[in-house]
Design an enzyme around this catalytic site. Structure first.
Site, PDB file in Angstrom:
ATOM      1  N   CYS A  61       9.201 -13.413  -4.333  1.00  0.00           N
ATOM      2  CA  CYS A  61       9.790 -12.539  -5.336  1.00  0.00           C
ATOM      3  C   CYS A  61      10.709 -11.535  -4.665  1.00  0.00           C
ATOM      4  O   CYS A  61      10.444 -11.082  -3.555  1.00  0.00           O
ATOM      5  CB  CYS A  61       8.677 -11.816  -6.097  1.00  0.00           C
ATOM      6  SG  CYS A  61       9.263 -10.627  -7.303  1.00  0.00           S
ATOM      7  N   HIS A  68       3.368  -9.298  -0.884  1.00  0.00           N
ATOM      8  CA  HIS A  68       2.954 -10.600  -0.358  1.00  0.00           C
ATOM      9  C   HIS A  68       2.914 -10.587   1.165  1.00  0.00           C
ATOM     10  O   HIS A  68       2.088 -11.265   1.782  1.00  0.00           O
ATOM     11  CB  HIS A  68       3.878 -11.696  -0.874  1.00  0.00           C
ATOM     12  CG  HIS A  68       3.752 -11.946  -2.340  1.00  0.00           C
ATOM     13  ND1 HIS A  68       2.643 -12.529  -2.904  1.00  0.00           N
ATOM     14  CD2 HIS A  68       4.578 -11.647  -3.378  1.00  0.00           C
ATOM     15  CE1 HIS A  68       2.798 -12.600  -4.215  1.00  0.00           C
ATOM     16  NE2 HIS A  68       3.962 -12.065  -4.523  1.00  0.00           N
ATOM     17  N   CYS A 545       5.683 -10.327 -13.654  1.00  0.00           N
ATOM     18  CA  CYS A 545       6.499 -10.779 -12.518  1.00  0.00           C
ATOM     19  C   CYS A 545       6.220 -12.262 -12.354  1.00  0.00           C
ATOM     20  O   CYS A 545       5.385 -12.668 -11.546  1.00  0.00           O
ATOM     21  CB  CYS A 545       6.161  -9.997 -11.253  1.00  0.00           C
ATOM     22  SG  CYS A 545       7.296 -10.334  -9.890  1.00  0.00           S
ATOM     23  N   CYS A 548       6.289 -14.384  -9.114  1.00  0.00           N
ATOM     24  CA  CYS A 548       5.100 -14.345  -8.264  1.00  0.00           C
ATOM     25  C   CYS A 548       4.082 -15.397  -8.699  1.00  0.00           C
ATOM     26  O   CYS A 548       3.278 -15.873  -7.898  1.00  0.00           O
ATOM     27  CB  CYS A 548       4.455 -12.960  -8.307  1.00  0.00           C
ATOM     28  SG  CYS A 548       5.424 -11.687  -7.476  1.00  0.00           S
TER      29      CYS A 548
END
Length: 566
Positions: A61, A68, A545, A548
């Protein structure tokens, strides 16, 4: 007879999300949440060096990039039982807090506030009255007549040009919009001011992470920020005091503007504390470690079943077995081969698209569960856990938000009102205030630790022969994020990301329970099925999101897009 509404794509989010609803007698009676792209990171990582995983996973993302990376290095460190130096923990904490505040500001003002604020109505406002209202609500020095007038003039130029620009295609004048012109103008003024302050807070991430998005300073075992007071290329006191000045600026905006605005919106839309609760099993994790082992944290986390704070069970460390043993994902209603419900260590990622089937498979997103139940993650889950754990700063900011909203609404607002669409916004603002405090605390701790003579930043990882497993978690802006890795002879054999928007946006689970988005939509009112603003309000309150949760790849290796750099 129920009417079917399909909103595809949901806008003002990251990624591609489709929401289907059935509306009966003005209320949503059923819902489906469908991720429209496939995330293939798990496949890409197979066979690679575990030390490189964080570089790949943060490319999932372009919005939640740091998260992450953090979860990935923690997963590999967990597998190796590797401690990291205190300086590295504190530098990571500063990045985590800075990114979290940035993300919360962008979400409220630039992604979801326009579900509640009527931009066009602000053209009819009296700037003096709007400024007076702002000054009554807080001591923010930029709640001035000149600021309000300047923003109103800017809006008039948009309208007179015949183009609303970034404000085009909104549901302006919708019957569910009910703020006065002056409140709308105040909110729009803060919208533009927030653009400045989200840029300021992101500078902290850039200074420590070398760049943003996609930080470059992490390493399995610590960070790559050399500490040297005599080198302008290293982390020195000049850079640390630059960060300190940015913290001071952002602190004022968060506490005098963001927290107050959310409380005001909550008061004016108090009826929305009765909509959008959905799944009441709340899952979060502790974060901001204060030691080298990940056993002591500034911010607590844990599991709350059925919204009962008295049943809270803490997650206590980076090696917590209660957390590790109870996470699973189901693909019963997801476009993958099979119909299994497995622990991440044992999962497969084999795509199998079938088309949209109401009773079958209808999403690229998997359906996570904790102790065999769906769970809601995010700032609401995190704030609830911190309150249950007795975290005083969280309780203090929550009391401030509820009391401010209550005084405007003329009533007492209980904590139970947070189980709602508007409650998720309130929790996010409370969490932003808490993160702002942790910025100062981590900055002070880092300066003191460096001042003591400690300049260590990384411990070298050593990979044994055979198989090892590890998981890394992080309380990201959108909620609990976890990465799971199986390593064989120093190479990745399996990698799974169980991310916040997978928990919340997932389809029905193994026992056909609705996912959090789906459950939260049931019972919401719909004033105009042709303009389903209320769907956006509840879905946006989670801050989706979807990149993701899913990613895109052509199995036939055809070029999808070409980006030319001049």
């Amino acid at each position: 007879m129920a009417k079917r509404i399909t909103v595809d794509p949901i806008t003002r989010i990251e990624g591609h999300l489709r929401i289907d609803c059935e509306v009966d007698k003005g209320l949503i009676s059923n819902a489906w949440s469908s991720g429209q792209m496939w995330r293939g990171i798990e496949v890409i990582l197979q066979g690679r060096d575990p030390r490189e995983a964080w570089l790949y996973t943060q490319r999932i993302c372009g919005v939640c990039t740091t998260v992450h990376a953090i979860a990935s290095v923690r997963a590999v460190e967990n597998a190796l039982n590797l401690e990291i130096p205190l300086n590295a923990q504190l530098i990571r904490n500063l990045i985590i807090a800075g990114h979290g505040i940035f993300d919360h500001l962008v979400h409220f003002y630039h992604l979801s506030a326009l579900d509640w604020v009527d931009i066009v109505s602000a053209l009819d406002a009296d700037p003096k009255a709007a400024a007076k209202l702002g000054q009554q609500l807080s001591s923010w020095h930029r709640n001035s007549v000149s600021e309000m007038t300047g923003i109103q003039d800017k809006l008039k130029k948009f309208v007179s040009s015949g183009q609303l620009g970034i404000f085009a295609s909104g549901y302006w004048g919708h019957p569910a919009m009910k703020l006065s012109p002056e409140v709308n103008l105040l909110a729009v003024t803060h919208y533009f001011q927030a653009l400045e302050y989200q840029r300021k807070i992101n500078q902290i991430v850039a200074v420590l992470g070398s760049k943003t998005p996609h930080i470059q300073n992490l390493a399995v075992g610590g960070v790559a920020n050399p500490v040297d007071q005599d080198s302008p290329a290293s982390l020195n006191m000049d850079k640390l005091y630059q960060i300190k000045s940015l913290i001071t600026e952002i602190d004022a905006f968060i506490k005098q503007v963001y927290l107050v605005d959310v409380a005001a919106i909550g008061a004016f839309y108090a009826d929305w504390t009765g909509y959008g609760a959905g799944v009441l099993n709340y899952l979060s994790v502790p974060d901001m470690p204060t030691d080298t082992k990940g056993e002591s944290f500034m911010l607590p986390g844990g599991y709350i079943p059925n919204g009962d704070l008295g049943s809270f069970r803490a997650v206590n460390s980076f090696t917590d077995e209660f957390f590790e043993q109870n996470v699973k994902e189901s693909i019963k209603h997801s476009w993958y081969q099979g119909d299994w419900d497995r622990h991440p260590y044992k999962e497969e990622t084999v795509p199998d698209y079938t088309g949209f089937e109401d009773q079958g498979k209808y999403s690229w997103i998997k359906a996570p569960n904790f102790q065999d139940q769906p769970a809601q993650v995010g700032p609401l889950a995190n704030v609830m856990a911190m309150v249950a754990a007795g975290h005083k700063p969280t309780q203090d900011y929550l009391d401030l938000a509820l009391n401010t909203a209550g005084s405007l609404a003329g009533t007492t607002i209980p904590v139970q009102a947070l189980h709602s669409t508007i409650g998720r916004h309130a929790a996010r603002a409370v969490r932003a205030a808490v993160l702002t405090d942790t910025l100062s605390q981590n900055w002070k701790a880092l300066v003191e630790n460096i001042g003591s003579g400690d300049t260590e930043i990384c411990n070298q990882p050593q990979f044994p022969k055979g198989e090892i497993r590890g998981f890394g978690f992080h309380e990201a802006p959108r909620g609990m994020l976890s990465h799971w890795v199986v390593i064989e002879n120093g190479k990745i054999a399996n990698y799974q990301c169980v991310v916040p928007s997978t928990w919340n946006a997932g389809p029905r689970g193994k026992d056909d329970q609705l996912g959090p988005y789906e459950a939260s939509l049931v019972g919401n009112p719909i004033a105009d099925p042709e303009k389903p603003l209320e769907v956006l309000r509840t879905v946006h309150s989670f801050d989706p999101c979807i990149a993701c949760a899913v990613h895109m790849m052509d199995q036939e290796e055809q070029e999808i897009v070409k980006v030319k750099v001049l």
